[in-house]
Write a protein that holds these residues in place. Structure first.
Motif, PDB file in Angstrom:
ATOM      1  N   GLY A   3      -0.171   9.432 -37.787  1.00 18.25           N
ATOM      2  CA  GLY A   3      -0.535   9.531 -36.371  1.00 18.25           C
ATOM      3  C   GLY A   3       0.441  10.398 -35.595  1.00 18.25           C
ATOM      4  O   GLY A   3       0.053  11.193 -34.735  1.00 18.25           O
ATOM      5  N   ARG A   4       1.722  10.244 -35.881  1.00 19.47           N
ATOM      6  CA  ARG A   4       2.758  11.040 -35.211  1.00 19.47           C
ATOM      7  C   ARG A   4       2.597  12.519 -35.572  1.00 19.47           C
ATOM      8  O   ARG A   4       2.764  13.400 -34.729  1.00 19.47           O
ATOM      9  N   ILE A   5       2.262  12.786 -36.827  1.00 23.03           N
ATOM     10  CA  ILE A   5       2.045  14.169 -37.265  1.00 23.03           C
ATOM     11  C   ILE A   5       0.888  14.797 -36.483  1.00 23.03           C
ATOM     12  O   ILE A   5       1.009  15.916 -35.974  1.00 23.03           O
ATOM     13  N   ILE A   6      -0.206  14.070 -36.359  1.00 22.22           N
ATOM     14  CA  ILE A   6      -1.374  14.576 -35.630  1.00 22.22           C
ATOM     15  C   ILE A   6      -1.035  14.739 -34.148  1.00 22.22           C
ATOM     16  O   ILE A   6      -1.416  15.732 -33.516  1.00 22.22           O
ATOM     17  N   GLU A   7      -0.314  13.774 -33.602  1.00 19.57           N
ATOM     18  CA  GLU A   7       0.086  13.824 -32.193  1.00 19.57           C
ATOM     19  C   GLU A   7       0.908  15.077 -31.894  1.00 19.57           C
ATOM     20  O   GLU A   7       0.697  15.747 -30.881  1.00 19.57           O
ATOM     21  N   LYS A   8       1.837  15.409 -32.774  1.00 24.21           N
ATOM     22  CA  LYS A   8       2.747  16.531 -32.537  1.00 24.21           C
ATOM     23  C   LYS A   8       2.209  17.880 -33.018  1.00 24.21           C
ATOM     24  O   LYS A   8       2.523  18.912 -32.432  1.00 24.21           O
ATOM     25  N   GLN A  12      -2.194  18.053 -40.483  1.00 23.72           N
ATOM     26  CA  GLN A  12      -1.195  18.063 -41.557  1.00 23.72           C
ATOM     27  C   GLN A  12      -0.858  19.488 -41.959  1.00 23.72           C
ATOM     28  O   GLN A  12       0.281  19.796 -42.310  1.00 23.72           O
ATOM     29  N   LYS A  13      -1.843  20.360 -41.897  1.00 25.99           N
ATOM     30  CA  LYS A  13      -1.631  21.763 -42.263  1.00 25.99           C
ATOM     31  C   LYS A  13      -0.588  22.401 -41.353  1.00 25.99           C
ATOM     32  O   LYS A  13       0.334  23.080 -41.833  1.00 25.99           O
ATOM     33  N   ASN A  14      -0.704  22.185 -40.044  1.00 28.65           N
ATOM     34  CA  ASN A  14       0.266  22.744 -39.099  1.00 28.65           C
ATOM     35  C   ASN A  14       1.652  22.142 -39.321  1.00 28.65           C
ATOM     36  O   ASN A  14       2.660  22.843 -39.243  1.00 28.65           O
ATOM     37  N   TYR A  21       6.534  23.445 -46.181  1.00 27.02           N
ATOM     38  CA  TYR A  21       5.902  22.887 -47.378  1.00 27.02           C
ATOM     39  C   TYR A  21       4.464  23.379 -47.481  1.00 27.02           C
ATOM     40  O   TYR A  21       3.842  23.713 -46.472  1.00 27.02           O
ATOM     41  N   ALA A  22       3.934  23.340 -48.692  1.00 25.50           N
ATOM     42  CA  ALA A  22       2.502  23.558 -48.873  1.00 25.50           C
ATOM     43  C   ALA A  22       1.775  22.322 -48.337  1.00 25.50           C
ATOM     44  O   ALA A  22       2.304  21.207 -48.376  1.00 25.50           O
ATOM     45  N   THR A  25       1.562  19.428 -50.699  1.00 25.31           N
ATOM     46  CA  THR A  25       2.815  18.696 -50.889  1.00 25.31           C
ATOM     47  C   THR A  25       2.950  17.609 -49.832  1.00 25.31           C
ATOM     48  O   THR A  25       3.267  16.460 -50.149  1.00 25.31           O
ATOM     49  N   VAL A  26       2.691  17.950 -48.584  1.00 24.80           N
ATOM     50  CA  VAL A  26       2.749  16.953 -47.508  1.00 24.80           C
ATOM     51  C   VAL A  26       1.713  15.867 -47.758  1.00 24.80           C
ATOM     52  O   VAL A  26       1.997  14.674 -47.628  1.00 24.80           O
ATOM     53  N   SER A  27       0.521  16.265 -48.137  1.00 23.20           N
ATOM     54  CA  SER A  27      -0.532  15.292 -48.431  1.00 23.20           C
ATOM     55  C   SER A  27      -0.108  14.338 -49.544  1.00 23.20           C
ATOM     56  O   SER A  27      -0.295  13.118 -49.440  1.00 23.20           O
TER      57      SER A  27
END
Length: 69
Positions: A3-8, A12-14, A21-22, A25-27
């Protein structure tokens, strides 16, 4: 954490691009297929990325998943 990733970063790609990272990798790290390292926690928490105060790090990175009955 997701949620924090999407908020900021809106995706996930951004976020992956900002971290260097690719996207896969984050996924993999977020899904538990790869470990999130101490370095990841330190870097991801920085103000220019997720801006997570040190007192909130356990809430984002070490919260136990509880199975509901």
């Amino acid at each position: 954490l997701k949620g924090r990733i999407i908020e900021k970063f809106e995706s996930q790609k951004n976020f992956a691009k900002a971290c260097g990272y690719a996207e896969n990798t984050v996924s993999n790290k977020l899904s538990g297929k790869m470990k999130i390292t101490t370095d990841d926690i330190i870097n991801w928490s920085k103000p220019e990325l997720l801006d997570i105060p040190s007192v909130e790090i356990p809430e984002y990175f070490f919260k136990e998943k509880v199975q509901e009955d």
